[in-house]
Design a protein around this motif. Structure first.
Motif, PDB file in Angstrom:
ATOM      1  N   LEU A   4      -2.694   8.471   6.955  1.00 25.38           N
ATOM      2  CA  LEU A   4      -1.395   8.252   7.589  1.00 25.38           C
ATOM      3  C   LEU A   4      -1.545   7.438   8.865  1.00 25.38           C
ATOM      4  CD1 LEU A   4       0.083  11.805   7.076  1.00 25.38           C
ATOM      5  CD2 LEU A   4       1.046   9.692   6.158  1.00 25.38           C
ATOM      6  N   GLU A   5      -2.614   7.720   9.608  1.00 23.87           N
ATOM      7  CA  GLU A   5      -2.791   7.003  10.864  1.00 23.87           C
ATOM      8  C   GLU A   5      -3.194   5.548  10.641  1.00 23.87           C
ATOM      9  OE1 GLU A   5      -5.276   9.660  13.050  1.00 23.87           O
ATOM     10  OE2 GLU A   5      -3.527  10.878  13.623  1.00 23.87           O
ATOM     11  N   GLU A   6      -3.920   5.303   9.538  1.00 26.82           N
ATOM     12  CA  GLU A   6      -4.262   3.922   9.204  1.00 26.82           C
ATOM     13  C   GLU A   6      -3.022   3.118   8.836  1.00 26.82           C
ATOM     14  OE1 GLU A   6      -7.086   4.123   6.067  1.00 26.82           O
ATOM     15  OE2 GLU A   6      -8.519   5.199   7.326  1.00 26.82           O
ATOM     16  N   GLY A   7      -1.982   3.817   8.436  1.00 25.28           N
ATOM     17  CA  GLY A   7      -0.724   3.160   8.112  1.00 25.28           C
ATOM     18  C   GLY A   7      -0.621   2.760   6.654  1.00 25.28           C
ATOM     19  N   ALA A   8       0.620   2.651   6.175  1.00 24.99           N
ATOM     20  CA  ALA A   8       0.874   2.257   4.798  1.00 24.99           C
ATOM     21  C   ALA A   8       2.278   1.689   4.736  1.00 24.99           C
ATOM     22  CB  ALA A   8       0.745   3.463   3.873  1.00 24.99           C
ATOM     23  N   ASP A   9       2.618   1.047   3.614  1.00 23.89           N
ATOM     24  CA  ASP A   9       3.948   0.460   3.483  1.00 23.89           C
ATOM     25  C   ASP A   9       4.979   1.487   3.037  1.00 23.89           C
ATOM     26  OD1 ASP A   9       3.208  -2.280   4.124  1.00 23.89           O
ATOM     27  OD2 ASP A   9       1.983  -2.123   2.316  1.00 23.89           O
ATOM     28  N   ALA A  10       4.510   2.490   2.285  1.00 22.93           N
ATOM     29  CA  ALA A  10       5.432   3.535   1.847  1.00 22.93           C
ATOM     30  C   ALA A  10       4.650   4.774   1.456  1.00 22.93           C
ATOM     31  CB  ALA A  10       6.259   3.055   0.658  1.00 22.93           C
ATOM     32  N   ILE A  11       5.353   5.913   1.476  1.00 22.94           N
ATOM     33  CA  ILE A  11       4.759   7.164   1.004  1.00 22.94           C
ATOM     34  C   ILE A  11       5.598   7.667  -0.159  1.00 22.94           C
ATOM     35  CG2 ILE A  11       4.271   9.590   1.548  1.00 22.94           C
ATOM     36  CD1 ILE A  11       4.058   8.785   4.485  1.00 22.94           C
ATOM     37  N   ILE A  12       4.926   8.040  -1.245  1.00 20.34           N
ATOM     38  CA  ILE A  12       5.610   8.816  -2.279  1.00 20.34           C
ATOM     39  C   ILE A  12       5.144  10.245  -2.082  1.00 20.34           C
ATOM     40  CG2 ILE A  12       5.827   9.291  -4.740  1.00 20.34           C
ATOM     41  CD1 ILE A  12       5.354   6.355  -5.312  1.00 20.34           C
ATOM     42  N   CYS A  13       6.061  11.129  -1.717  1.00 20.93           N
ATOM     43  CA  CYS A  13       5.687  12.528  -1.494  1.00 20.93           C
ATOM     44  C   CYS A  13       6.193  13.344  -2.680  1.00 20.93           C
ATOM     45  CB  CYS A  13       6.277  13.036  -0.190  1.00 20.93           C
ATOM     46  SG  CYS A  13       6.018  14.795   0.053  1.00 20.93           S
ATOM     47  N   VAL A  14       5.257  13.935  -3.414  1.00 28.21           N
ATOM     48  CA  VAL A  14       5.629  14.688  -4.606  1.00 28.21           C
ATOM     49  C   VAL A  14       5.939  16.133  -4.213  1.00 28.21           C
ATOM     50  CG1 VAL A  14       4.948  15.344  -6.933  1.00 28.21           C
ATOM     51  CG2 VAL A  14       4.076  13.224  -5.945  1.00 28.21           C
ATOM     52  N   LEU A  15       7.135  16.605  -4.605  1.00 26.01           N
ATOM     53  CA  LEU A  15       7.528  17.984  -4.330  1.00 26.01           C
ATOM     54  C   LEU A  15       7.589  18.748  -5.638  1.00 26.01           C
ATOM     55  CD1 LEU A  15      10.553  17.210  -1.977  1.00 26.01           C
ATOM     56  CD2 LEU A  15       8.229  17.778  -1.277  1.00 26.01           C
ATOM     57  N   LYS A  52       0.840  -1.200   0.000  1.00 27.77           N
ATOM     58  CA  LYS A  52       0.000   0.000   0.000  1.00 27.77           C
ATOM     59  C   LYS A  52       0.875   1.250   0.000  1.00 27.77           C
ATOM     60  CE  LYS A  52      -3.476   2.006   3.056  1.00 27.77           C
ATOM     61  NZ  LYS A  52      -4.133   1.711   4.332  1.00 27.77           N
ATOM     62  N   ILE A  53       0.732   2.024  -1.052  1.00 31.66           N
ATOM     63  CA  ILE A  53       1.555   3.226  -1.206  1.00 31.66           C
ATOM     64  C   ILE A  53       0.662   4.468  -1.206  1.00 31.66           C
ATOM     65  CG2 ILE A  53       3.145   4.462  -2.732  1.00 31.66           C
ATOM     66  CD1 ILE A  53       3.919   1.682  -3.877  1.00 31.66           C
ATOM     67  N   LEU A  54       0.970   5.405  -0.330  1.00 36.94           N
ATOM     68  CA  LEU A  54       0.223   6.664  -0.315  1.00 36.94           C
ATOM     69  C   LEU A  54       0.956   7.678  -1.185  1.00 36.94           C
ATOM     70  CD1 LEU A  54      -0.577   7.071   3.501  1.00 36.94           C
ATOM     71  CD2 LEU A  54      -2.020   6.056   1.729  1.00 36.94           C
ATOM     72  N   LEU A  55       0.228   8.254  -2.132  1.00 35.58           N
ATOM     73  CA  LEU A  55       0.809   9.290  -2.977  1.00 35.58           C
ATOM     74  C   LEU A  55       0.343  10.627  -2.423  1.00 35.58           C
ATOM     75  CD1 LEU A  55       2.391   9.828  -5.629  1.00 35.58           C
ATOM     76  CD2 LEU A  55       0.209   9.787  -6.806  1.00 35.58           C
ATOM     77  N   MET A  56       1.278  11.410  -1.894  1.00 34.95           N
ATOM     78  CA  MET A  56       0.877  12.636  -1.212  1.00 34.95           C
ATOM     79  C   MET A  56       1.624  13.836  -1.761  1.00 34.95           C
ATOM     80  SD  MET A  56       0.494  11.186   2.671  1.00 34.95           S
ATOM     81  CE  MET A  56      -0.626  12.472   3.156  1.00 34.95           C
ATOM     82  N   GLY A  57       1.119  15.024  -1.459  1.00 36.41           N
ATOM     83  CA  GLY A  57       1.776  16.240  -1.918  1.00 36.41           C
ATOM     84  C   GLY A  57       0.847  17.425  -1.823  1.00 36.41           C
TER      85      GLY A  57
END
Lengths: 70, 585
Positions: B90-101, B18-23
């Motif tokens: 975020l609180e539910e948790g994930a295996d990784a975050i991709i944070c786009v800058l 599970k990957i969260l894509l954030m930014g």
């Protein structure tokens, strides 16, 4: 002076901002340098430029932001 | 919290990475999302909120992962609904975050970038829009940035597919690692860190402003920004109306009328004996005749072209400029400029427009925009019907109908502004860069929108046509028409058969217009019929969404107000028109 009375082609520094979360998140905070890009008619927003970002600030909000000319 | 996780995510993520894509908003996150994911992409509502998010599967080597496109936020202060949703993910948790800058606005992006480290989830940063940054003379030392962020930073140019493979590689390899959360910082501390990092990793070189940068500036100034905006809107209208007409006249109508309908008529003629059943299928109001001609030949081209143009304007970063330019005028109605975007979307379909009002923060703005859209903004389907009805017979009547819609929009807005207490949220908006939309992301969005249109709109439309066929061919329509004849003929001056429009108009807006095509109406009658249809009931789906988003009372109130307005204005036009007609004649 306040942001609303700023004019184009001069540099200013922000002195004080009201407690609005989004203002801070957008980097409109004390000590930040900016210039006025344009003002929109019919009591429209003031567009300021911080670095290379353009941000439109409502006129009523712009009256609450204290600034200083540099 | 187990059940909470299940509720929030309508999809099973078991044994998938599970990957969260954030930014931040407008950093190219959606473009990265559409490039990383395959064809199986869907959107969903985050339970208990008005926030929608998109998710999709991603295949990498022989592992499967799921990428969740978390709504863009500037920070994690939980001061808006989108931020609360981001925090929940975020609180539910994930295996990784991709944070786009966004490399062109690194300072503002670092606030979120640093906050994310306060969760025990491995992060990889995608430093996106590097090409634009270079053009603007911004030079970022990626290695130094990596050291300062204490996590991998991958330079990307998403629209050119640069760096995306490495991004995915890194995300998947991080997914097995465990990391410790960084100590929490206060906002002030974080901004001090940001100033320090920026001083360390970023340099500016003077560059002549590029054409795009000049364009970004002039489209914001009142002059020539406002004329440019009007020109863009006019051009968009031209593409939708002209292009739709061409598609309809050159391809779709000949195909339907000369090939498909005759073929179906012949086939039915072979199988079904003459009589009521054959009429039901291929008669004047036959399901197979009208059911294909109306939705596919008359409506679909306009809807497709509308979404094509709208999605283009949306992805190019131009719409927020229109919002800034229109803010002054809209503030006279008590709502801020940003609301012009859902209103424009209303010319496509009222349902996404009303859902789009969720972005407005005050109730007053939401209810005003939703009412205005339901009241006087014809949707693409209805516009298609107006073009079919009036386009060939009287351009003047067509212009009058749209003029009347604009005037009503303004009058209803003024009245509501006086009647509803409260204020609009003051405008505070970072204006995104102008850019050429990415093709993959653009077509994915267009596909999703057309899919929703076909599923949500064509179903009720076909049902409406079946009802029309049944009541027209069985004579029920006749008795209903006779019943309301005094009203339809006396007050509106329309033939009694026009009552079919009133019946079907309950289901969908364009169905209040299309039956008029089959009648032989004079110019005044065409205008009156169109005005009734313009203001008449919003369609069933709009009723549904108004009830869901506001209340049953609100949707009934809006329905009664629009219908009363429809009969009042159309009746007055008829009475005055008839009077003048009599004087002239």
């Amino acid at each position: 002076m306040v942001l609303d009375s700023c004019v184009k082609e001069k540099d200013y520094i922000i002195d004080d901002v009201p407690e609005v979360q989004l203002l801070k998140a957008l980097g409109i905070r004390k000590g930040v340098k900016f210039e006025v890009q344009t003002k929109l008619p019919l009591q429209g927003p003031v567009v300021i430029k911080i670095g290379n970002r353009s941000i439109a600030v409502d006129k009523s909000l712009a009256r609450q932001i204290e600034v200083q000319e540099v | 919290m187990g059940c909470h996780t299940e509720k929030a995510l309508p999809i099973s993520s078991e044994d998938k990475i599970k990957i969260l894509l954030m930014g931040n908003p407008n950093v190219g996150k959606s473009v990265i999302f559409s490039k990383l994911t395959g064809v199986h992409v869907d959107s969903s509502n985050y339970v208990g909120t008005t926030v929608d998010f998109t998710y999709g599967d991603v295949k990498h080597r022989n592992k499967t992962g799921m990428v969740i496109d978390v709504p863009g936020t500037y920070s994690l202060q939980a001061s808006s609904e989108a931020e609360r949703v981001a925090t929940n993910f975020l609180e539910e948790g994930a295996d990784a975050i991709i944070c786009v800058l966004d490399a062109t606005h690194l300072d503002r992006n670092l606030d979120l970038a640093l906050s994310l480290r306060e969760y025990p989830i491995p992060i990889v940063y995608a430093l996106n829009l590097l090409d634009v940054a270079e053009r603007q003379g911004i030079i970022i030392d990626v290695e130094k940035l990596e050291k300062r962020l204490k996590a991998p930073v991958i330079p990307t140019v998403a629209i050119k597919n640069k760096g995306l493979r490495k991004l995915l590689d890194t995300a998947f390899s991080l997914a097995n690692e465990t990391v410790e959360a960084f100590p929490k910082q206060t906002e002030e501390e974080r901004w001090e860190t940001i100033a320090d990092i920026i001083g360390d990793v970023q340099r500016h070189e003077y560059k002549e402003p590029t054409f795009i940068e000049k364009l970004e500036y002039i489209t914001l100034k009142p002059w020539p920004g406002i004329p440019i905006a009007l020109l863009v809107l006019l051009l968009s209208l031209g593409v939708v109306v002209g292009g739709g007409k061409a598609l309809r006249a050159l391809i779709l109508l000949p195909l339907v009328n000369n090939v498909i309908t005759p073929f179906l008529t012949r086939m039915v003629g072979l199988v079904v004996p003459a009589g009521i059943f054959r009429n039901l299928l291929v008669g004047e109001f036959g399901i197979l005749k009208i059911g294909i001609e109306w939705p596919f030949a008359l409506i679909l081209p306009y809807v497709l072209l509308f979404y094509l143009v709208f999605s283009f304007l949306e992805d190019s970063g131009y719409l927020p400029r229109i919002a800034v330019l229109a803010d002054g005028a809209l503030s006279k109605l008590g709502i801020q400029g940003g609301n012009i975007i859902p209103m424009m979307l209303g010319y496509g379909c009222a349902v996404p427009a009303i859902l789009g009002t969720r972005a407005a923060t005050t109730y007053k703005e939401r209810i005003m925009v939703a009412t205005l859209v339901s009241f006087a903004i014809p949707c693409a389907s209805q516009s298609g019907a107006f073009f079919a009805l009036l386009g060939d017979k009287s351009i003047l009547a067509l212009i009058l109908v749209y003029l009347m819609s604009l005037i009503t929009l303004f009058v209803v807005g003024l009245v509501m502004n006086k009647a509803i207490k409260g204020k609009g949220q003051p405008m505070l908006l970072e204006i995104p860069n102008l850019l050429l939309p990415d093709r993959t992301a653009f077509f994915k969005k267009l596909k999703l929108r057309m899919k929703h249109f076909l599923l949500d709109a064509e179903g009720p439309m076909l049902i409406g046509i079946v009802i029309a066929a049944v009541i027209a061919e069985t004579g029920i329509l006749n008795s209903f028409s006779t019943m309301i004849e005094p009203f339809v003929e006396g007050w509106l001056g329309l033939p009694k058969e026009a009552s079919l429009s009133l019946l079907l108009g309950i289901i969908r807006r364009e169905l209040a217009v299309l039956p008029l095509l089959e009648l032989d109406l004079n110019l005044l009658q065409l205008l009156v019929g169109s005005v009734v249809a313009l203001f008449y009931l919003p369609c069933l789906s709009v009723f549904g969404v108004l009830t869901k988003e506001f209340s049953l009372r609100t949707s009934l109130g809006i329905g009664i107000a629009t219908t009363a307005t429809a009969f009042l204005i159309a009746g007055i036009i008829n009475q005055i028109g008839t009077f003048i007609w009599a004087l002239v004649g």
